[in-house]
Design a protein around this motif. Structure first.
Motif, mmCIF file in Angstrom:
data_model
loop_
_atom_site.group_PDB
_atom_site.id
_atom_site.type_symbol
_atom_site.label_atom_id
_atom_site.label_comp_id
_atom_site.label_asym_id
_atom_site.label_seq_id
_atom_site.Cartn_x
_atom_site.Cartn_y
_atom_site.Cartn_z
ATOM 1 N N GLN A 253 0.526 -1.177 0.273
ATOM 2 C CA GLN A 253 0.324 -0.103 0.020
ATOM 3 C C GLN A 253 0.578 1.006 0.111
ATOM 4 O O GLN A 253 0.157 1.979 -0.078
ATOM 5 N N LEU A 254 2.218 0.877 0.346
ATOM 6 C CA LEU A 254 3.098 2.501 0.921
ATOM 7 C C LEU A 254 4.395 1.741 0.256
ATOM 8 O O LEU A 254 4.402 0.387 -0.184
ATOM 9 N N VAL A 255 5.225 2.606 -0.260
ATOM 10 C CA VAL A 255 6.417 2.502 -1.143
ATOM 11 C C VAL A 255 7.554 3.665 -0.351
ATOM 12 O O VAL A 255 7.384 4.302 0.283
ATOM 13 N N PRO A 256 8.623 3.261 -0.180
ATOM 14 C CA PRO A 256 9.777 3.837 0.704
ATOM 15 C C PRO A 256 10.287 4.636 0.105
ATOM 16 O O PRO A 256 10.773 4.184 -1.304
ATOM 17 N N LEU A 257 10.668 5.632 0.538
ATOM 18 C CA LEU A 257 11.328 6.919 -0.725
ATOM 19 C C LEU A 257 12.920 7.489 -0.175
ATOM 20 O O LEU A 257 12.685 7.117 1.357
ATOM 21 N N LEU A 258 13.741 7.885 -0.919
ATOM 22 C CA LEU A 258 14.974 8.263 -0.162
ATOM 23 C C LEU A 258 16.056 7.028 1.158
ATOM 24 O O LEU A 258 16.048 8.036 2.011
ATOM 25 N N GLU A 259 14.953 6.195 0.873
ATOM 26 C CA GLU A 259 16.179 5.270 1.864
ATOM 27 C C GLU A 259 17.931 5.472 2.350
ATOM 28 O O GLU A 259 18.184 5.422 3.479
ATOM 29 N N ASP A 260 18.646 5.840 1.075
ATOM 30 C CA ASP A 260 19.901 6.439 1.141
ATOM 31 C C ASP A 260 20.010 7.718 2.263
ATOM 32 O O ASP A 260 20.771 8.028 2.647
ATOM 33 N N TYR A 261 18.708 8.630 1.997
ATOM 34 C CA TYR A 261 18.761 9.797 3.083
ATOM 35 C C TYR A 261 18.554 9.480 4.792
ATOM 36 O O TYR A 261 18.483 10.848 5.099
ATOM 37 N N LEU A 262 18.119 8.977 4.694
ATOM 38 C CA LEU A 262 17.370 8.837 6.039
ATOM 39 C C LEU A 262 18.299 9.015 7.446
ATOM 40 O O LEU A 262 19.583 8.363 7.299
ATOM 41 N N PRO A 263 18.223 9.715 8.115
ATOM 42 C CA PRO A 263 18.452 9.949 9.477
ATOM 43 C C PRO A 263 19.158 9.115 10.921
ATOM 44 O O PRO A 263 18.435 7.838 10.186
ATOM 45 N N THR A 264 19.734 9.155 11.698
ATOM 46 C CA THR A 264 20.097 7.669 12.702
ATOM 47 C C THR A 264 18.278 7.097 12.776
ATOM 48 O O THR A 264 18.220 8.148 13.049
ATOM 49 N N PRO A 265 17.676 6.703 13.445
ATOM 50 C CA PRO A 265 16.691 5.883 14.345
ATOM 51 C C PRO A 265 16.499 7.300 16.004
ATOM 52 O O PRO A 265 17.263 7.504 15.729
ATOM 53 N N THR A 266 15.420 7.297 16.044
ATOM 54 C CA THR A 266 15.259 7.967 16.872
ATOM 55 C C THR A 266 15.134 6.829 18.229
ATOM 56 O O THR A 266 14.478 5.887 18.023
ATOM 57 N N PRO A 267 15.826 7.160 19.154
ATOM 58 C CA PRO A 267 15.865 6.264 20.149
ATOM 59 C C PRO A 267 14.268 7.254 21.231
ATOM 60 O O PRO A 267 13.926 7.762 21.061
ATOM 61 N N VAL A 268 14.443 5.374 21.551
ATOM 62 C CA VAL A 268 12.846 5.938 22.623
ATOM 63 C C VAL A 268 13.346 5.003 24.230
ATOM 64 O O VAL A 268 14.488 4.311 24.050
#
Length: 293
Positions: A253-268
């Motif tokens: 249903q959804l397509v991921p975009l710009l995967e090479d530019y994603l920042p580091t994951p958000t900490p929890v």
């Protein structure tokens, strides 16, 4: 008052041991300290509690009545110590937890039944709020917080990292084209998390350097559930924590975009007030969320 409570405990022990010497040995204090405590009580109450001779000690009528109060005080203190000891050793009692609305709804709330099945003596009060809740004034035990933490005296336990994802529907991409660089987002409809439509920016990484992309679009909301509705209706591109759209990515249903530019994951993190003297319920809850998240 604190000194009087201590003297009352000494007096009750004297009555139960039927001697100053026995009370001193039982409490591990000197006979002189016992005598001083009884004398002070009698002076403060203006009553004779004990009739003493060199060989005998008897409790007066007033002393017997006062002893009942002292014994009740000691019983309450012993009960409190036993109850708190059980809370320290066996998980039980109320745990108040706060979490952001979306993360709490999707990630925390579904785990609560499992926690309660594992620890049936624990009760949970879950408060979902996107505002930073003050743990002290709101009497919160554990706050689940996503993102970088502010400097504070609170204790933080890292639970997990949330990867982000930029997504759009196939229908949207067929109509508007697929961006290959974050700067191209400026020319595409985007869905923004906020109630203010001014100075919209998304952050990315390029060659380990942070870059920002200005965005604009037809819909802004302060809740990702609301943005997701516009996303699935092909209104624009959204920038969300990946867990919120895992199912839609898997079924196409959804397509991921710009995967090479994603920042580091958000900490929890799980944030709480004190590191020492945690109750068994607090320890169990923290360990549970650490393992499950």
């Amino acid at each position: 008052m604190l000194n009087r409570l201590a003297d009352m405990a000494i007096y009750a022990t004297v009555v139960e041991q039927q001697s100053f010497t026995g009370a001193a040995e039982h409490l591990g204090i000197s006979k002189g300290a016992v005598s001083k405590a009884i004398k002070k009580l009698e002076q403060e109450l203006n009553l004779r509690l004990l009739q003493r001779t060199t060989r005998t000690m008897t409790v007066t009528i007033e002393g017997r009545a006062f002893y009942e109060y002292c014994r009740e005080m000691m019983s309450q203190a012993e009960a409190a110590e036993q109850h708190l000891g059980s809370l320290r050793d066996t998980p039980g009692g109320l745990i108040r937890i706060t979490a952001p609305v979306t993360f709490g709804s999707v990630q925390i709330a579904p785990l609560i039944p499992e926690l309660l099945q594992q620890y049936p003596e624990i009760n949970v009060d879950l408060m979902l709020d996107d505002k930073r809740v003050d743990l002290v004034t709101q009497q919160v035990d554990i706050a689940i917080r996503c993102g970088q933490l502010e400097s504070s005296s609170l204790i933080a336990k890292r639970l997990n990292d949330l990867p982000l994802v930029v997504v759009a529907t196939p229908a949207f991409l067929a109509k508007h084209g697929t961006p290959t660089h974050p700067h191209e987002l400026a020319n595409l409809p985007c869905l923004s998390h906020s109630s203010h439509a001014v100075d919209r920016r998304w952050t990315f990484l390029e060659n380990n350097q942070e870059i920002t992309a200005r965005i604009k679009g037809p819909m802004n909301a302060n809740n990702n559930f609301a943005l997701k509705q516009g996303l699935l209706a092909s209104l624009g591109i959204a920038y969300l924590p990946r867990y919120q759209v895992t199912e839609q990515l898997a079924n196409g249903q959804l397509v991921p975009l710009l995967e090479d530019y994603l920042p580091t994951p958000t900490p929890v993190h799980a944030v709480y007030r004190h590191r020492q003297h945690l109750s068994a319920a607090m320890r169990a809850t923290l360990e549970f969320f650490t393992a499950r998240l």
